[in-house]
Design a protein around this motif. Sequence first.
Motif, mmCIF file in Angstrom:
data_model
loop_
_atom_site.group_PDB
_atom_site.id
_atom_site.type_symbol
_atom_site.label_atom_id
_atom_site.label_comp_id
_atom_site.label_asym_id
_atom_site.label_seq_id
_atom_site.Cartn_x
_atom_site.Cartn_y
_atom_site.Cartn_z
ATOM 1 N N ASN A 77 -19.811 -9.025 -2.682
ATOM 2 C CA ASN A 77 -19.865 -8.306 -1.410
ATOM 3 C C ASN A 77 -20.078 -6.802 -1.483
ATOM 4 O O ASN A 77 -20.520 -6.204 -0.521
ATOM 5 N N PHE A 78 -19.749 -6.198 -2.595
ATOM 6 C CA PHE A 78 -19.760 -4.720 -2.600
ATOM 7 C C PHE A 78 -20.519 -4.113 -3.769
ATOM 8 O O PHE A 78 -20.413 -2.927 -4.024
ATOM 9 N N ARG A 116 -18.931 -0.058 -16.269
ATOM 10 C CA ARG A 116 -18.472 0.948 -15.325
ATOM 11 C C ARG A 116 -18.431 0.409 -13.898
ATOM 12 O O ARG A 116 -17.479 0.652 -13.162
ATOM 13 N N GLU A 117 -19.483 -0.344 -13.552
ATOM 14 C CA GLU A 117 -19.566 -0.865 -12.194
ATOM 15 C C GLU A 117 -18.451 -1.892 -11.932
ATOM 16 O O GLU A 117 -17.854 -1.913 -10.861
ATOM 17 N N LEU A 118 -18.154 -2.714 -12.935
ATOM 18 C CA LEU A 118 -17.075 -3.691 -12.752
ATOM 19 C C LEU A 118 -15.732 -2.985 -12.606
ATOM 20 O O LEU A 118 -14.908 -3.366 -11.768
ATOM 21 N N ALA A 119 -15.548 -1.935 -13.397
ATOM 22 C CA ALA A 119 -14.293 -1.178 -13.293
ATOM 23 C C ALA A 119 -14.181 -0.567 -11.892
ATOM 24 O O ALA A 119 -13.109 -0.572 -11.278
ATOM 25 N N ARG A 120 -15.308 -0.089 -11.366
ATOM 26 C CA ARG A 120 -15.296 0.508 -10.024
ATOM 27 C C ARG A 120 -14.933 -0.554 -8.979
ATOM 28 O O ARG A 120 -14.097 -0.329 -8.104
ATOM 29 N N LEU A 121 -15.572 -1.735 -9.120
ATOM 30 C CA LEU A 121 -15.318 -2.806 -8.152
ATOM 31 C C LEU A 121 -13.843 -3.234 -8.184
ATOM 32 O O LEU A 121 -13.232 -3.487 -7.149
ATOM 33 N N TYR A 122 -13.298 -3.298 -9.405
ATOM 34 C CA TYR A 122 -11.900 -3.716 -9.532
ATOM 35 C C TYR A 122 -10.987 -2.779 -8.752
ATOM 36 O O TYR A 122 -10.137 -3.206 -7.968
ATOM 37 N N VAL A 123 -11.217 -1.498 -8.938
ATOM 38 C CA VAL A 123 -10.395 -0.496 -8.260
ATOM 39 C C VAL A 123 -10.633 -0.538 -6.747
ATOM 40 O O VAL A 123 -9.696 -0.497 -5.941
ATOM 41 N N ALA A 124 -11.912 -0.678 -6.369
ATOM 42 C CA ALA A 124 -12.263 -0.677 -4.946
ATOM 43 C C ALA A 124 -11.583 -1.833 -4.210
ATOM 44 O O ALA A 124 -11.012 -1.644 -3.130
ATOM 45 N N ILE A 125 -11.610 -3.026 -4.812
ATOM 46 C CA ILE A 125 -10.989 -4.181 -4.144
ATOM 47 C C ILE A 125 -9.470 -4.008 -4.102
ATOM 48 O O ILE A 125 -8.828 -4.295 -3.093
ATOM 49 N N ASN A 126 -8.916 -3.509 -5.193
ATOM 50 C CA ASN A 126 -7.469 -3.255 -5.205
ATOM 51 C C ASN A 126 -7.047 -2.326 -4.079
ATOM 52 O O ASN A 126 -5.978 -2.486 -3.499
ATOM 53 N N LYS A 127 -7.907 -1.380 -3.762
ATOM 54 C CA LYS A 127 -7.594 -0.425 -2.684
ATOM 55 C C LYS A 127 -7.568 -1.122 -1.329
ATOM 56 O O LYS A 127 -6.941 -0.637 -0.388
ATOM 57 N N MET A 128 -8.300 -2.250 -1.221
ATOM 58 C CA MET A 128 -8.353 -2.968 0.058
ATOM 59 C C MET A 128 -7.123 -3.845 0.263
ATOM 60 O O MET A 128 -6.895 -4.362 1.350
ATOM 61 N N PHE A 129 -6.349 -4.046 -0.793
ATOM 62 C CA PHE A 129 -5.132 -4.846 -0.634
ATOM 63 C C PHE A 129 -4.171 -4.100 0.269
ATOM 64 O O PHE A 129 -4.176 -2.872 0.314
ATOM 65 N N LYS A 130 -3.329 -4.889 0.943
ATOM 66 C CA LYS A 130 -2.309 -4.275 1.800
ATOM 67 C C LYS A 130 -1.494 -3.274 0.998
ATOM 68 O O LYS A 130 -1.187 -2.185 1.444
ATOM 69 N N ASP A 187 -1.805 -1.271 -2.341
ATOM 70 C CA ASP A 187 -2.785 -0.905 -3.368
ATOM 71 C C ASP A 187 -2.256 -1.244 -4.765
ATOM 72 O O ASP A 187 -1.146 -0.889 -5.122
ATOM 73 N N GLY A 188 -3.087 -1.946 -5.527
ATOM 74 C CA GLY A 188 -2.724 -2.214 -6.922
ATOM 75 C C GLY A 188 -1.817 -3.417 -7.101
ATOM 76 O O GLY A 188 -1.469 -3.767 -8.219
ATOM 77 N N ASP A 189 -1.467 -4.103 -5.999
ATOM 78 C CA ASP A 189 -0.571 -5.255 -6.118
ATOM 79 C C ASP A 189 -1.405 -6.484 -6.484
ATOM 80 O O ASP A 189 -1.681 -7.340 -5.655
ATOM 81 N N ASP A 190 -1.834 -6.551 -7.746
ATOM 82 C CA ASP A 190 -2.747 -7.626 -8.129
ATOM 83 C C ASP A 190 -2.050 -8.761 -8.874
ATOM 84 O O ASP A 190 -2.678 -9.541 -9.566
ATOM 85 N N GLU A 191 -0.725 -8.861 -8.731
ATOM 86 C CA GLU A 191 -0.030 -10.009 -9.316
ATOM 87 C C GLU A 191 -0.347 -11.245 -8.473
ATOM 88 O O GLU A 191 -0.377 -11.177 -7.245
ATOM 89 N N THR A 220 0.723 -15.150 -0.830
ATOM 90 C CA THR A 220 0.470 -13.864 -0.177
ATOM 91 C C THR A 220 -0.015 -14.070 1.258
ATOM 92 O O THR A 220 -0.572 -15.110 1.592
ATOM 93 N N ASP A 221 0.216 -13.062 2.094
ATOM 94 C CA ASP A 221 -0.366 -13.114 3.439
ATOM 95 C C ASP A 221 -1.425 -12.014 3.574
ATOM 96 O O ASP A 221 -1.863 -11.678 4.666
ATOM 97 N N ASP A 222 -1.818 -11.461 2.455
ATOM 98 C CA ASP A 222 -2.816 -10.398 2.428
ATOM 99 C C ASP A 222 -4.208 -11.058 2.479
ATOM 100 O O ASP A 222 -4.565 -11.818 1.578
ATOM 101 N N PRO A 223 -4.987 -10.801 3.557
ATOM 102 C CA PRO A 223 -6.263 -11.520 3.691
ATOM 103 C C PRO A 223 -7.235 -11.264 2.527
ATOM 104 O O PRO A 223 -7.903 -12.194 2.077
ATOM 105 N N VAL A 224 -7.300 -10.037 2.039
ATOM 106 C CA VAL A 224 -8.243 -9.744 0.943
ATOM 107 C C VAL A 224 -7.809 -10.462 -0.334
ATOM 108 O O VAL A 224 -8.611 -11.086 -1.037
ATOM 109 N N LYS A 225 -6.518 -10.385 -0.592
ATOM 110 C CA LYS A 225 -6.006 -11.044 -1.789
ATOM 111 C C LYS A 225 -6.231 -12.554 -1.700
ATOM 112 O O LYS A 225 -6.586 -13.200 -2.702
ATOM 113 N N LYS A 226 -6.063 -13.104 -0.490
ATOM 114 C CA LYS A 226 -6.290 -14.549 -0.285
ATOM 115 C C LYS A 226 -7.711 -14.922 -0.665
ATOM 116 O O LYS A 226 -7.940 -15.921 -1.333
ATOM 117 N N VAL A 227 -8.682 -14.120 -0.218
ATOM 118 C CA VAL A 227 -10.087 -14.395 -0.559
ATOM 119 C C VAL A 227 -10.270 -14.371 -2.074
ATOM 120 O O VAL A 227 -10.933 -15.241 -2.651
#
Length: 606
Positions: free
Chosen positions: A180-181, A193-207, A209-213, A217-224
Amino acid sequence: MNVLHHLRSLFAPVLAEVAPDRAKVPDYLGMVKPSANAEHGDYQANFAMALGKALGQKPQDVAKAVVAKLPANDVFEPPTVAGPGFINLKLKDTWLAGRVRDLATDQKLGVEAVAKPKTFVIDLSGPNVAKPLHVGHLRSTIIGDSLVRILRFLGHTVVSDNHLGDWGLQFGILIHGYKNFRDDAAFQADPVRELARLYVAINKMFKKDGDDEDGPTDDPVKKVCQEETAKLHAGDPENLGLWQQFMPSCLEMLRPIYERLDVKIDHALGESFYNPLLPGVVEDMIAKGIAFDSKGAIVIPNAKGLVPRTEEEQKKEEPPAILRKRDGAFTYTTTDLATIKHRSVTWKPDAMLYVVGAPQALHFKTVFAQARRWGYDQSEFVHVQFGSMLGPDRKPFGARKGGVVELMDLLDDAGRLSLQKYEENTAARRAVGHKVLELTDAEKHEIGEVVGVGAVKYADLSQSRTTDYVFDLDKMTATDGNTAAYMQYAYARGRAIFREGEIDDSRFRTNPPPVVVSHPTERALALQLLRFPEVVEAAAAEYLPHLITAYLWDLAKCYSGFYVNCPVLKAESPELKDSRLLLVDLVGRVIKQALDLLGIRTVERM
Ligand code: ARG
């Protein structure tokens, strides 16, 4: 030669003769130890108390009787019996001098290969690829690598294996980001580099930030992201293709860290490797009556044998583990059981060591217990656990916002600070008229790197493994005290003596001169050099690298005592000068070897 072994061998026949129960002799021999207090001699035999009890005699009398039965020898002075029955042993100076001279021609500095080599599998590092490295993985890498080196040095066979987390939610995150991004041009140019950027970018979209355990979850982005992970695990061709495409880049992110840490790991059989084997593990464990169906999930009892039947039981402090969730997903536990099977069959190890943080103690307790029930009981399983690295605020590094420390930055900081301290030191010495080395920029860079990385490793390894410790960059890069820099300086200073005096060191290693013990500090240094083999063995027996740093610290103290009291190049006689040069050369060799067992490098000039 291992002095402790030798002393024990002198006591063994006497104990076999006096002990009422011969089976206890090894225990008694284990009570022959280095003296805690140098005033009581070099070594101490403390078995008279236990033996006296067994014989129904006074320990004092037993100690005296044992001493009387010892055959005459040239190893130690006539022993004295002190207190309730301690036997104090002082090595003869001539014997000590002779053994140190022997050490000089021994490439392994007195460390003997074990009589019965074992095969060890060491599970170390285990980062979750695609995610930034966590400090826990840093500790595992440093401690694990040191254990690999120590056990190999003793002649054991060691297979090191990096159990990569390469199959988890982090790939769902990357897949979602990529689909998507992504920036195509950026991905073409530099996928890492691009994968590292995407990883950080998606993490920022979590309710958060950085909660990637992973977990409910009820976090819609994390659910996807979880859905993308589930599709990957179910064999969805598109996601599997992306995983295959991403993996090389993910491994590439880790490569420079291992290179910089100078750590080589034989295998990297990560979680993904075991994925195809998991259904078989579950079926087999059900068939053998070890795993059970519980409301659609497949579970195994905990280490105490408790089988979960109810929700309540699942909430217990020591909950039974799940092998397959109700939705069909396999777990960390299932993967570790498959891993044990694979390692057992492939390498038939005597022991499997897991260098993993203390929070996973319960996981391994359960896994080890169930693996044994499953039939994999030929190896010893050891969770070589370690405590947390704490930040300056005394909270675990991992719990701070962001959750991770960028390791490369941290090593850069350590290098910069080390070099800065080195240069301040040099300037101060130059100011008081000392001769200092003029180094090239390349040499200075090398010093920063070797001392900086060494500082981080040494600080980690010099803690008793199981305690938490505060990560304090300033302390760990100090040039004084029990630090890498101090040991590296001591080594380089020794090299300078040979360089500046234009003395060929090979003579001391191939055709060593006699060793003369003329001063108490010289004697203390000689004794400490001879103890190296004892210490390596003790560190291996308990998987405790800090015993080696503690030894180095004692050696350094003996060395500076010697240095102050015993002129080397200006020694009173040519014989004494030669003997002292031999000691200086040996100290350098032992420091270099000991640091190498810790995975720490040295430089010749600094
Ligand atoms: N990837 C795991 C974690 O980050 C560590 C792996 C340890 N090894 C093992 N066989 N479970 O927690």
